[in-house]
Design a protein around this motif. Sequence first.
Motif, PDB file in Angstrom:
ATOM      1  N   UNK A  73       0.962  -1.311  -0.060  1.00 14.22           N
ATOM      2  CA  UNK A  73      -0.080  -0.175   0.075  1.00 14.22           C
ATOM      3  C   UNK A  73       0.669   1.290  -0.106  1.00 14.22           C
ATOM      4  N   UNK A  74       2.051   1.284   0.806  1.00 15.01           N
ATOM      5  CA  UNK A  74       2.867   2.424   0.772  1.00 15.01           C
ATOM      6  C   UNK A  74       3.346   2.717  -0.584  1.00 15.01           C
ATOM      7  N   UNK A  75       3.875   1.505  -1.146  1.00 17.85           N
ATOM      8  CA  UNK A  75       4.327   1.528  -2.546  1.00 17.85           C
ATOM      9  C   UNK A  75       3.382   2.118  -3.440  1.00 17.85           C
ATOM     10  N   UNK A  76       2.106   1.880  -3.507  1.00 20.27           N
ATOM     11  CA  UNK A  76       1.096   2.465  -4.473  1.00 20.27           C
ATOM     12  C   UNK A  76       0.905   3.975  -4.001  1.00 20.27           C
ATOM     13  N   UNK A  77       0.641   4.144  -2.745  1.00 19.48           N
ATOM     14  CA  UNK A  77       0.394   5.363  -2.200  1.00 19.48           C
ATOM     15  C   UNK A  77       1.400   6.498  -2.509  1.00 19.48           C
ATOM     16  N   UNK A  78       2.681   6.167  -2.386  1.00 13.75           N
ATOM     17  CA  UNK A  78       3.637   7.200  -2.657  1.00 13.75           C
ATOM     18  C   UNK A  78       4.251   6.683  -4.116  1.00 13.75           C
ATOM     19  N   UNK A  79       3.749   6.053  -5.006  1.00 12.99           N
ATOM     20  CA  UNK A  79       4.460   6.127  -6.417  1.00 12.99           C
ATOM     21  C   UNK A  79       5.403   5.116  -6.726  1.00 12.99           C
ATOM     22  N   UNK A  80       6.013   4.565  -5.860  1.00 17.37           N
ATOM     23  CA  UNK A  80       7.409   3.551  -6.165  1.00 17.37           C
ATOM     24  C   UNK A  80       7.382   2.609  -4.960  1.00 17.37           C
ATOM     25  N   UNK A  81       7.755   1.351  -5.395  1.00 17.44           N
ATOM     26  CA  UNK A  81       7.789   0.091  -4.313  1.00 17.44           C
ATOM     27  C   UNK A  81       9.023   0.827  -3.407  1.00 17.44           C
ATOM     28  N   UNK A  82      10.005   1.395  -3.866  1.00 18.17           N
ATOM     29  CA  UNK A  82      11.240   1.768  -3.033  1.00 18.17           C
ATOM     30  C   UNK A  82      10.697   2.481  -1.956  1.00 18.17           C
ATOM     31  N   UNK A  83       9.389   3.297  -2.037  1.00 18.41           N
ATOM     32  CA  UNK A  83       9.091   3.995  -0.816  1.00 18.41           C
ATOM     33  C   UNK A  83       8.429   3.046   0.234  1.00 18.41           C
ATOM     34  N   UNK A  84       7.269   1.996  -0.499  1.00 19.44           N
ATOM     35  CA  UNK A  84       7.026   0.968   0.432  1.00 19.44           C
ATOM     36  C   UNK A  84       8.079   0.237   1.185  1.00 19.44           C
TER      37      UNK A  84
END
Length: 175
Positions: free
Chosen positions: A126-137
């Motif tokens: 969900x973090x990757x989707x919400x913030x636009x990259x899997x690195x963020x997640x």
Amino acid sequence: MKSKMNTFSLCSGALMAAVICIMTMIVQIPIPLGYAHLGDAFILLTVAFLGKREGVWAGGIGSAMADLLTGYTQWVIPTLIIKAVLALIAGLLMFDKDGNFRLLSLRNAAAAIVSMAWMVFGYVVVGGVMYGSMASGLASAPGLLVKSVLNIAVYFVIAGVFEKAHVRTLIAARS
């Protein structure tokens, strides 16, 4: 654990939703994309002592309310779903086919580990989707893993104290 919905189970579940919310809000240690807390230990306690049904709705609602009240409103719906599924997984794995539960068992340890692994996975995706990259997640994964280990340890300590005091037997007698 099969039981009918009654006033005791409804009130106990509501009380645990409030406890989960409070334990999520009291100790907040910032990690990427959110915060670590002790609320997950109380979701596991709710499942262990009140059952899967109460654990699912108390865990989902209590955790979502904490996000709403602490300003993480973008996480309310994902948290509701992730924490409800966490409790569902724990509930499905903690009890044997007859509804029996043993605190110090491989089954219970596996339930805690698998349900927390789901939580880490859910928030990373969900973090990757919400913030636009899997690195963020993925940046939140180490903090979530540490939080998971801490919550599992707190769960076993508190559950052990309650089990020794026969709280589970008293709750079952009232249901």
